[in-house]
Enzyme design. Structure first.
Site, PDB file in Angstrom:
ATOM      1  CB  ALA A 137      -1.053  -0.431   1.690  1.00 18.96           C
ATOM      2  CE  LYS A 188       0.859 -12.243   0.465  1.00 16.76           C
ATOM      3  NZ  LYS A 188       0.425 -11.075   1.107  1.00 16.76           N
ATOM      4  NE  ARG A 252       0.653  -3.830   7.555  1.00 15.75           N
ATOM      5  CZ  ARG A 252      -0.838  -4.265   7.337  1.00 15.75           C
ATOM      6  NH1 ARG A 252      -1.264  -5.044   7.127  1.00 15.75           N
ATOM      7  NH2 ARG A 252      -0.686  -3.259   6.840  1.00 15.75           N
ATOM      8  CD  GLU A 278      -5.552 -11.472   6.229  1.00 18.10           C
ATOM      9  OE1 GLU A 278      -5.821 -12.455   6.965  1.00 18.10           O
ATOM     10  OE2 GLU A 278      -6.560 -10.759   6.204  1.00 18.10           O
TER      11      GLU A 278
HETATM   12  N1  LIG Z   1      -1.539  -3.665   3.333  1.00 22.58           N
HETATM   13  C1  LIG Z   1      -0.831  -3.344   1.952  1.00 22.58           C
HETATM   14  O1  LIG Z   1      -0.003  -3.258   1.469  1.00 22.58           O
HETATM   15  C2  LIG Z   1      -1.673  -4.992   1.508  1.00 22.58           C
HETATM   16  C3  LIG Z   1      -1.881  -5.009  -0.047  1.00 22.58           C
HETATM   17  C4  LIG Z   1      -2.337  -6.052  -0.868  1.00 22.58           C
HETATM   18  C5  LIG Z   1      -3.887  -6.914  -0.138  1.00 22.58           C
HETATM   19  N2  LIG Z   1      -3.944  -6.447   1.925  1.00 22.58           N
HETATM   20  C6  LIG Z   1      -4.547  -6.744   2.471  1.00 22.58           C
HETATM   21  O2  LIG Z   1      -5.770  -6.302   2.332  1.00 22.58           O
HETATM   22  C7  LIG Z   1      -6.397  -6.715   3.929  1.00 22.58           C
HETATM   23  C8  LIG Z   1      -6.119  -5.909   4.965  1.00 22.58           C
HETATM   24  O3  LIG Z   1      -4.922  -4.926   5.734  1.00 22.58           O
HETATM   25  P1  LIG Z   1      -4.654  -3.171   5.846  1.00 22.58           P
HETATM   26  O4  LIG Z   1      -2.940  -3.429   5.421  1.00 22.58           O
HETATM   27  O5  LIG Z   1      -5.743  -2.206   4.983  1.00 22.58           O
HETATM   28  O6  LIG Z   1      -5.205  -3.903   7.263  1.00 22.58           O
HETATM   29  P2  LIG Z   1      -5.298  -2.941   8.398  1.00 22.58           P
HETATM   30  O7  LIG Z   1      -4.800  -3.035  10.080  1.00 22.58           O
HETATM   31  O8  LIG Z   1      -4.678  -1.417   8.170  1.00 22.58           O
HETATM   32  O9  LIG Z   1      -6.610  -2.700   8.855  1.00 22.58           O
HETATM   33  C9  LIG Z   1      -7.629  -3.400   8.903  1.00 22.58           C
HETATM   34  C10 LIG Z   1      -8.644  -2.811   8.661  1.00 22.58           C
HETATM   35  O10 LIG Z   1     -10.403  -3.375   9.243  1.00 22.58           O
HETATM   36  C11 LIG Z   1     -10.659  -2.982  10.152  1.00 22.58           C
HETATM   37  N3  LIG Z   1     -11.320  -4.131  10.549  1.00 22.58           N
HETATM   38  C12 LIG Z   1     -10.313  -4.822  10.914  1.00 22.58           C
HETATM   39  N4  LIG Z   1     -11.334  -5.392  12.316  1.00 22.58           N
HETATM   40  C13 LIG Z   1     -12.697  -5.192  12.225  1.00 22.58           C
HETATM   41  C14 LIG Z   1     -13.468  -6.272  12.235  1.00 22.58           C
HETATM   42  N5  LIG Z   1     -13.851  -6.501  13.402  1.00 22.58           N
HETATM   43  N6  LIG Z   1     -14.729  -5.399  11.708  1.00 22.58           N
HETATM   44  C15 LIG Z   1     -14.272  -4.668  10.422  1.00 22.58           C
HETATM   45  N7  LIG Z   1     -14.029  -4.027  10.231  1.00 22.58           N
HETATM   46  C16 LIG Z   1     -12.633  -4.118  11.054  1.00 22.58           C
HETATM   47  C17 LIG Z   1      -9.845  -2.265  10.703  1.00 22.58           C
HETATM   48  O11 LIG Z   1     -11.172  -0.693  11.198  1.00 22.58           O
HETATM   49  C18 LIG Z   1      -9.182  -1.552   9.209  1.00 22.58           C
HETATM   50  O12 LIG Z   1      -9.872  -0.394   8.427  1.00 22.58           O
HETATM   51  C19 LIG Z   1      -5.660  -7.309   4.275  1.00 22.58           C
HETATM   52  O13 LIG Z   1      -6.519  -8.806   3.702  1.00 22.58           O
HETATM   53  C20 LIG Z   1      -4.506  -7.475   3.621  1.00 22.58           C
HETATM   54  O14 LIG Z   1      -3.695  -8.964   3.572  1.00 22.58           O
HETATM   55  C21 LIG Z   1      -2.814  -5.066   2.116  1.00 22.58           C
END
Ligand SMILES: NC(=O)c1ccc[n+]([C@@H]2O[C@H](COP(=O)([O-])OP(=O)(O)OC[C@H]3O[C@@H](n4cnc5c(N)ncnc54)[C@H](O)[C@@H]3O)[C@@H](O)[C@H]2O)c1
Length: 332
Positions: A137, A188, A252, A278
Protein backbone atom coordinates in the site's frame (compact mmCIF):
# COMPACT_ATOMS: atom_id res chain seq x y z
CA UNK A 1 -18.97 4.17 -11.34
CA UNK A 2 -20.47 4.17 -7.85
CA UNK A 3 -18.06 2.25 -5.67
CA UNK A 4 -17.75 1.39 -1.98
CA UNK A 5 -14.55 0.38 -0.21
CA UNK A 6 -15.02 -1.54 3.04
CA UNK A 7 -12.13 -1.02 5.45
CA UNK A 8 -10.37 2.32 5.96
CA UNK A 9 -7.00 0.87 6.98
CA UNK A 10 -3.74 1.02 5.02
CA UNK A 11 -4.91 -0.77 1.88
CA UNK A 12 -8.56 0.31 1.88
CA UNK A 13 -7.57 3.97 2.17
CA UNK A 14 -5.17 3.74 -0.76
CA UNK A 15 -7.67 1.82 -2.93
CA UNK A 16 -10.38 4.38 -2.16
CA UNK A 17 -8.03 7.21 -3.11
CA UNK A 18 -7.05 5.46 -6.37
CA UNK A 19 -10.71 4.96 -7.28
CA UNK A 20 -11.48 8.60 -6.43
CA UNK A 21 -8.65 9.83 -8.65
CA UNK A 22 -10.05 7.68 -11.48
CA UNK A 23 -13.27 9.72 -11.26
CA UNK A 24 -15.47 7.19 -9.45
CA UNK A 25 -17.98 8.20 -6.79
CA UNK A 26 -16.50 6.51 -3.71
CA UNK A 27 -17.78 5.78 -0.21
CA UNK A 28 -15.29 4.45 2.34
CA UNK A 29 -16.80 2.37 5.16
CA UNK A 30 -14.87 2.15 8.42
CA UNK A 31 -16.34 0.13 11.29
CA UNK A 32 -14.18 1.56 14.07
CA UNK A 33 -15.86 4.84 15.12
CA UNK A 34 -12.58 6.43 16.24
CA UNK A 35 -10.85 5.55 12.96
CA UNK A 36 -13.89 6.66 10.94
CA UNK A 37 -14.03 10.02 12.73
CA UNK A 38 -10.32 10.56 12.10
CA UNK A 39 -10.78 9.78 8.39
CA UNK A 40 -13.65 12.21 8.20
CA UNK A 41 -11.89 15.00 10.09
CA UNK A 42 -8.17 14.56 9.31
CA UNK A 43 -8.55 12.53 6.06
CA UNK A 44 -6.29 9.83 7.57
CA UNK A 45 -6.18 7.57 10.62
CA UNK A 46 -3.68 5.65 12.73
CA UNK A 47 -3.52 2.79 10.21
CA UNK A 48 -3.02 4.97 7.14
CA UNK A 49 0.24 4.72 5.21
CA UNK A 50 2.90 7.43 5.62
CA UNK A 51 1.87 10.73 4.01
CA UNK A 52 -1.68 9.50 3.25
CA UNK A 53 -4.55 11.95 2.73
CA UNK A 54 -7.99 10.79 1.71
CA UNK A 55 -9.25 12.94 -1.19
CA UNK A 56 -11.97 15.36 -0.10
CA UNK A 57 -14.48 13.99 -2.62
CA UNK A 58 -14.57 10.60 -0.85
CA UNK A 59 -17.39 10.20 1.65
CA UNK A 60 -16.64 8.31 4.88
CA UNK A 61 -19.43 6.14 6.29
CA UNK A 62 -19.70 4.33 9.59
CA UNK A 63 -22.97 2.67 8.59
CA UNK A 64 -22.68 -0.47 6.48
CA UNK A 65 -25.99 -0.83 4.63
CA UNK A 66 -26.22 2.78 3.40
CA UNK A 67 -22.52 2.56 2.46
CA UNK A 68 -23.04 -0.39 0.07
CA UNK A 69 -26.57 0.33 -1.19
CA UNK A 70 -26.79 1.34 -4.87
CA UNK A 71 -23.10 0.60 -5.52
CA UNK A 72 -21.94 -1.11 -8.72
CA UNK A 73 -18.71 -2.32 -7.15
CA UNK A 74 -17.78 -3.11 -3.54
CA UNK A 75 -14.10 -3.57 -2.66
CA UNK A 76 -13.24 -5.39 0.57
CA UNK A 77 -10.01 -4.41 2.33
CA UNK A 78 -10.73 -6.03 5.70
CA UNK A 79 -8.97 -8.77 7.65
CA UNK A 80 -10.15 -11.99 5.99
CA UNK A 81 -11.64 -13.37 9.23
CA UNK A 82 -14.32 -10.62 9.21
CA UNK A 83 -15.20 -10.79 5.49
CA UNK A 84 -17.99 -13.40 5.86
CA UNK A 85 -19.75 -11.66 8.77
CA UNK A 86 -19.41 -8.22 7.19
CA UNK A 87 -20.90 -9.41 3.89
CA UNK A 88 -23.72 -11.28 5.66
CA UNK A 89 -24.62 -8.05 7.44
CA UNK A 90 -24.50 -6.09 4.16
CA UNK A 91 -26.06 -8.71 1.86
CA UNK A 92 -29.64 -7.43 1.82
CA UNK A 93 -28.46 -4.01 0.62
CA UNK A 94 -26.29 -5.38 -2.22
CA UNK A 95 -27.97 -5.29 -5.64
CA UNK A 96 -27.89 -8.33 -7.99
CA UNK A 97 -24.88 -8.29 -10.33
CA UNK A 98 -22.78 -6.01 -8.07
CA UNK A 99 -19.08 -6.81 -8.43
CA UNK A 100 -17.87 -7.74 -4.92
CA UNK A 101 -14.09 -7.53 -5.08
CA UNK A 102 -11.92 -9.04 -2.36
CA UNK A 103 -8.56 -7.37 -1.80
CA UNK A 104 -8.11 -9.26 1.50
CA UNK A 105 -5.58 -12.08 1.46
CA UNK A 106 -6.52 -15.03 3.61
CA UNK A 107 -8.93 -17.91 4.14
CA UNK A 108 -12.16 -18.00 6.12
CA UNK A 109 -11.07 -19.39 9.51
CA UNK A 110 -14.42 -21.07 10.20
CA UNK A 111 -14.72 -22.96 6.92
CA UNK A 112 -11.28 -22.86 5.28
CA UNK A 113 -13.02 -21.41 2.20
CA UNK A 114 -11.31 -19.05 -0.20
CA UNK A 115 -12.40 -15.42 -0.18
CA UNK A 116 -14.19 -15.94 -3.53
CA UNK A 117 -16.24 -18.82 -2.11
CA UNK A 118 -16.89 -16.79 1.03
CA UNK A 119 -18.32 -13.96 -1.09
CA UNK A 120 -20.43 -16.38 -3.14
CA UNK A 121 -21.89 -17.96 0.01
CA UNK A 122 -22.67 -14.65 1.74
CA UNK A 123 -23.92 -12.69 -1.29
CA UNK A 124 -25.17 -15.19 -3.90
CA UNK A 125 -26.53 -12.36 -6.06
CA UNK A 126 -23.07 -10.78 -6.42
CA UNK A 127 -20.34 -11.28 -8.98
CA UNK A 128 -17.24 -12.31 -6.94
CA UNK A 129 -13.86 -10.94 -8.03
CA UNK A 130 -10.53 -11.31 -6.24
CA UNK A 131 -7.52 -9.06 -6.61
CA UNK A 132 -4.05 -10.09 -5.55
CA UNK A 133 -0.41 -9.63 -6.42
CA UNK A 134 2.74 -7.86 -5.25
CA UNK A 135 1.55 -4.48 -3.98
CA UNK A 136 2.61 -2.65 -0.84
CA UNK A 137 0.00 0.00 0.00
CA UNK A 138 2.80 2.43 0.87
CA UNK A 139 4.45 2.07 -2.53
CA UNK A 140 1.15 2.43 -4.41
CA UNK A 141 0.38 5.58 -2.41
CA UNK A 142 3.87 6.89 -3.24
CA UNK A 143 3.01 6.51 -6.93
CA UNK A 144 5.46 3.70 -7.65
CA UNK A 145 4.51 1.27 -10.45
CA UNK A 146 3.05 -2.17 -9.69
CA UNK A 147 1.04 -4.98 -11.25
CA UNK A 148 -1.68 -7.20 -9.86
CA UNK A 149 -4.12 -9.79 -11.08
CA UNK A 150 -7.93 -9.67 -10.99
CA UNK A 151 -9.66 -13.04 -11.14
CA UNK A 152 -13.30 -13.94 -11.71
CA UNK A 153 -15.19 -16.93 -13.10
CA UNK A 154 -16.93 -14.76 -15.69
CA UNK A 155 -14.41 -12.60 -17.60
CA UNK A 156 -16.47 -9.41 -17.25
CA UNK A 157 -15.96 -9.33 -13.45
CA UNK A 158 -12.16 -9.03 -13.74
CA UNK A 159 -12.54 -6.66 -16.70
CA UNK A 160 -14.73 -4.36 -14.60
CA UNK A 161 -12.04 -4.15 -11.93
CA UNK A 162 -9.36 -3.55 -14.55
CA UNK A 163 -11.42 -0.70 -15.99
CA UNK A 164 -12.13 0.72 -12.53
CA UNK A 165 -8.62 0.72 -11.03
CA UNK A 166 -6.13 -0.15 -13.77
CA UNK A 167 -3.71 2.47 -15.06
CA UNK A 168 -0.20 2.74 -16.47
CA UNK A 169 1.07 2.80 -12.88
CA UNK A 170 -1.13 -0.04 -11.66
CA UNK A 171 -1.19 -2.72 -14.33
CA UNK A 172 -4.18 -5.03 -13.77
CA UNK A 173 -3.87 -8.43 -15.45
CA UNK A 174 -6.90 -10.72 -15.58
CA UNK A 175 -7.28 -14.42 -14.78
CA UNK A 176 -10.03 -17.04 -14.62
CA UNK A 177 -8.19 -19.14 -12.00
CA UNK A 178 -10.08 -17.76 -9.03
CA UNK A 179 -9.04 -20.56 -6.64
CA UNK A 180 -5.37 -20.26 -7.62
CA UNK A 181 -5.30 -16.48 -7.13
CA UNK A 182 -7.03 -16.84 -3.72
CA UNK A 183 -4.73 -19.59 -2.47
CA UNK A 184 -1.60 -17.79 -3.69
CA UNK A 185 -2.56 -14.55 -1.93
CA UNK A 186 -3.36 -16.34 1.31
CA UNK A 187 -0.50 -18.83 1.56
CA UNK A 188 2.37 -16.54 0.55
CA UNK A 189 1.92 -14.82 3.92
CA UNK A 190 2.60 -18.09 5.76
CA UNK A 191 5.74 -18.81 3.75
CA UNK A 192 6.89 -15.21 4.37
CA UNK A 193 6.78 -15.86 8.13
CA UNK A 194 9.07 -18.85 7.62
CA UNK A 195 11.41 -16.79 5.43
CA UNK A 196 11.47 -14.02 8.04
CA UNK A 197 12.57 -16.61 10.65
CA UNK A 198 15.20 -17.97 8.29
CA UNK A 199 16.62 -14.47 7.70
CA UNK A 200 16.33 -13.64 11.40
CA UNK A 201 18.62 -16.58 12.17
CA UNK A 202 20.97 -15.45 9.36
CA UNK A 203 20.75 -18.78 7.55
CA UNK A 204 21.76 -17.05 4.32
CA UNK A 205 20.47 -16.15 0.88
CA UNK A 206 20.67 -19.74 -0.38
CA UNK A 207 18.39 -21.04 2.38
CA UNK A 208 16.01 -18.14 1.78
CA UNK A 209 15.75 -18.96 -1.93
CA UNK A 210 15.22 -22.66 -1.15
CA UNK A 211 12.45 -21.87 1.32
CA UNK A 212 10.69 -19.56 -1.14
CA UNK A 213 10.86 -22.22 -3.85
CA UNK A 214 9.65 -25.08 -1.66
CA UNK A 215 6.96 -22.76 -0.28
CA UNK A 216 5.79 -22.12 -3.81
CA UNK A 217 5.60 -25.89 -4.40
CA UNK A 218 3.34 -26.44 -1.40
CA UNK A 219 1.18 -23.47 -2.45
CA UNK A 220 0.81 -25.21 -5.81
CA UNK A 221 -0.22 -28.49 -4.18
CA UNK A 222 -2.95 -26.82 -2.13
CA UNK A 223 -4.07 -24.81 -5.17
CA UNK A 224 -4.68 -28.01 -7.14
CA UNK A 225 -6.66 -29.58 -4.29
CA UNK A 226 -8.79 -26.44 -4.05
CA UNK A 227 -9.66 -26.65 -7.76
CA UNK A 228 -7.07 -24.20 -9.11
CA UNK A 229 -4.08 -24.56 -11.42
CA UNK A 230 -0.59 -24.98 -9.96
CA UNK A 231 0.84 -22.89 -12.83
CA UNK A 232 -0.97 -19.83 -11.43
CA UNK A 233 1.69 -19.93 -8.69
CA UNK A 234 4.22 -18.84 -11.33
CA UNK A 235 2.28 -15.57 -11.73
CA UNK A 236 1.70 -12.32 -9.84
CA UNK A 237 -0.54 -13.87 -7.18
CA UNK A 238 1.97 -16.66 -6.54
CA UNK A 239 5.68 -16.08 -7.10
CA UNK A 240 5.24 -12.31 -7.53
CA UNK A 241 3.59 -11.74 -4.18
CA UNK A 242 5.63 -14.44 -2.46
CA UNK A 243 8.92 -12.76 -3.41
CA UNK A 244 7.63 -9.33 -2.32
CA UNK A 245 6.22 -10.54 0.98
CA UNK A 246 9.15 -12.78 1.85
CA UNK A 247 11.92 -10.30 1.04
CA UNK A 248 10.41 -6.80 1.35
CA UNK A 249 10.93 -5.23 4.76
CA UNK A 250 7.54 -3.45 4.51
CA UNK A 251 5.97 -6.91 4.78
CA UNK A 252 4.25 -7.49 8.13
CA UNK A 253 4.38 -11.26 7.75
CA UNK A 254 8.14 -11.16 7.17
CA UNK A 255 8.33 -8.95 10.27
CA UNK A 256 6.46 -11.64 12.23
CA UNK A 257 9.15 -14.16 11.26
CA UNK A 258 12.00 -11.78 12.07
CA UNK A 259 10.38 -11.07 15.45
CA UNK A 260 9.98 -14.79 16.24
CA UNK A 261 13.66 -15.36 15.45
CA UNK A 262 14.52 -12.48 17.80
CA UNK A 263 12.62 -14.24 20.60
CA UNK A 264 9.53 -12.02 20.66
CA UNK A 265 6.12 -13.58 21.38
CA UNK A 266 3.41 -13.51 18.72
CA UNK A 267 1.35 -11.13 20.91
CA UNK A 268 4.28 -8.73 21.26
CA UNK A 269 4.93 -8.73 17.51
CA UNK A 270 1.28 -8.14 16.58
CA UNK A 271 0.97 -5.30 19.10
CA UNK A 272 4.11 -3.68 17.66
CA UNK A 273 2.88 -3.97 14.04
CA UNK A 274 -0.49 -2.34 14.79
CA UNK A 275 -1.94 -3.76 11.56
CA UNK A 276 -3.36 -7.13 10.58
CA UNK A 277 -0.70 -9.80 9.72
CA UNK A 278 -2.85 -12.28 7.82
CA UNK A 279 -0.25 -15.07 7.76
CA UNK A 280 -0.78 -15.80 11.46
CA UNK A 281 -4.44 -16.79 11.14
CA UNK A 282 -3.89 -18.34 7.72
CA UNK A 283 -1.21 -20.68 9.09
CA UNK A 284 -3.73 -22.25 11.47
CA UNK A 285 -6.52 -22.46 8.89
CA UNK A 286 -4.23 -23.80 6.15
CA UNK A 287 -2.72 -26.45 8.45
CA UNK A 288 -6.22 -27.77 9.21
CA UNK A 289 -7.20 -27.57 5.55
CA UNK A 290 -4.07 -29.45 4.45
CA UNK A 291 -4.80 -32.21 6.98
CA UNK A 292 -8.43 -32.43 5.83
CA UNK A 293 -7.51 -32.51 2.12
CA UNK A 294 -4.44 -34.75 2.53
CA UNK A 295 -1.94 -32.21 1.15
CA UNK A 296 1.66 -32.28 2.36
CA UNK A 297 2.50 -28.74 3.51
CA UNK A 298 5.57 -29.00 5.76
CA UNK A 299 6.40 -25.28 5.85
CA UNK A 300 2.84 -24.34 6.80
CA UNK A 301 2.83 -27.09 9.43
CA UNK A 302 6.03 -25.83 11.03
CA UNK A 303 4.92 -22.17 10.97
CA UNK A 304 1.65 -23.13 12.66
CA UNK A 305 3.54 -25.20 15.25
CA UNK A 306 5.70 -22.17 16.14
CA UNK A 307 2.75 -19.77 16.26
CA UNK A 308 0.23 -21.96 18.09
CA UNK A 309 1.97 -24.93 19.73
CA UNK A 310 4.93 -23.15 21.32
CA UNK A 311 7.53 -24.86 19.14
CA UNK A 312 10.79 -22.86 19.08
CA UNK A 313 11.36 -21.24 15.67
CA UNK A 314 14.89 -22.61 15.39
CA UNK A 315 13.66 -26.16 16.02
CA UNK A 316 11.04 -25.73 13.31
CA UNK A 317 13.66 -24.68 10.76
CA UNK A 318 15.95 -27.52 11.84
CA UNK A 319 13.09 -30.01 11.36
CA UNK A 320 12.40 -28.63 7.88
CA UNK A 321 16.06 -29.07 6.95
CA UNK A 322 16.09 -32.62 8.35
CA UNK A 323 13.25 -33.85 6.15
CA UNK A 324 13.89 -36.62 3.63
CA UNK A 325 15.01 -35.20 0.33
CA UNK A 326 13.00 -36.65 -2.53
CA UNK A 327 12.47 -35.90 -6.20
CA UNK A 328 11.73 -32.25 -6.92
CA UNK A 329 8.22 -32.01 -8.36
CA UNK A 330 6.29 -28.90 -9.36
CA UNK A 331 2.95 -30.23 -8.15
CA UNK A 332 1.45 -33.28 -6.45
N1 LIG B 1 -1.38 -3.11 3.34
C1 LIG B 1 -1.05 -3.63 2.16
O1 LIG B 1 -0.01 -3.30 1.58
C2 LIG B 1 -1.94 -4.66 1.53
C3 LIG B 1 -1.76 -4.93 0.17
C4 LIG B 1 -2.58 -5.89 -0.43
C5 LIG B 1 -3.53 -6.56 0.32
N2 LIG B 1 -3.68 -6.26 1.63
C6 LIG B 1 -4.72 -6.99 2.38
O2 LIG B 1 -5.77 -6.08 2.70
C7 LIG B 1 -6.39 -6.50 3.94
C8 LIG B 1 -6.40 -5.30 4.90
O3 LIG B 1 -5.06 -4.94 5.13
P1 LIG B 1 -4.65 -3.50 5.67
O4 LIG B 1 -3.20 -3.38 5.42
O5 LIG B 1 -5.51 -2.44 5.14
O6 LIG B 1 -4.91 -3.71 7.24
P2 LIG B 1 -5.07 -2.61 8.37
O7 LIG B 1 -4.79 -3.31 9.65
O8 LIG B 1 -4.31 -1.40 8.04
O9 LIG B 1 -6.64 -2.23 8.29
C9 LIG B 1 -7.63 -3.20 8.60
C10 LIG B 1 -9.01 -2.62 8.40
O10 LIG B 1 -9.97 -3.59 8.80
C11 LIG B 1 -10.83 -3.03 9.80
N3 LIG B 1 -11.26 -4.05 10.75
C12 LIG B 1 -10.51 -4.73 11.64
N4 LIG B 1 -11.28 -5.56 12.36
C13 LIG B 1 -12.54 -5.40 11.91
C14 LIG B 1 -13.79 -5.98 12.26
N5 LIG B 1 -13.88 -6.91 13.23
N6 LIG B 1 -14.91 -5.60 11.57
C15 LIG B 1 -14.82 -4.67 10.59
N7 LIG B 1 -13.66 -4.08 10.22
C16 LIG B 1 -12.54 -4.44 10.88
C17 LIG B 1 -10.01 -1.94 10.47
O11 LIG B 1 -10.84 -1.01 11.13
C18 LIG B 1 -9.29 -1.37 9.24
O12 LIG B 1 -10.16 -0.55 8.50
C19 LIG B 1 -5.59 -7.68 4.45
O13 LIG B 1 -6.21 -8.87 4.06
C20 LIG B 1 -4.26 -7.55 3.70
O14 LIG B 1 -3.62 -8.81 3.51
C21 LIG B 1 -2.93 -5.31 2.26
Amino acid sequence: MKLAVLGGGAWGGVLAALAGWRGHEVTLWESDPVAAAALERDRRNARSVRGFRLPDAIAVSGALAPGVGGREMIVLALPSHVVAATLQAAAAAIAPGTAVVCASKGLDPRTGATMADTIAAAVPQAQPVVMSGPTFAQEIWDGLPAALVAASRQPEGAQRLKAALGSERLRVYTSDDVAGVCVGGALKNVVAIAVGCCDGFALGASARAALITRGLAEMGRLTEKMGGQAITMAGLAGLGDLVLTSTGDLSRNRQVGLGLAAGESVAQILARLGHVAEGVGTARTARALAERLGVDMPITREVAAVLFDGKPARAALTDLLARDVGAERWSS
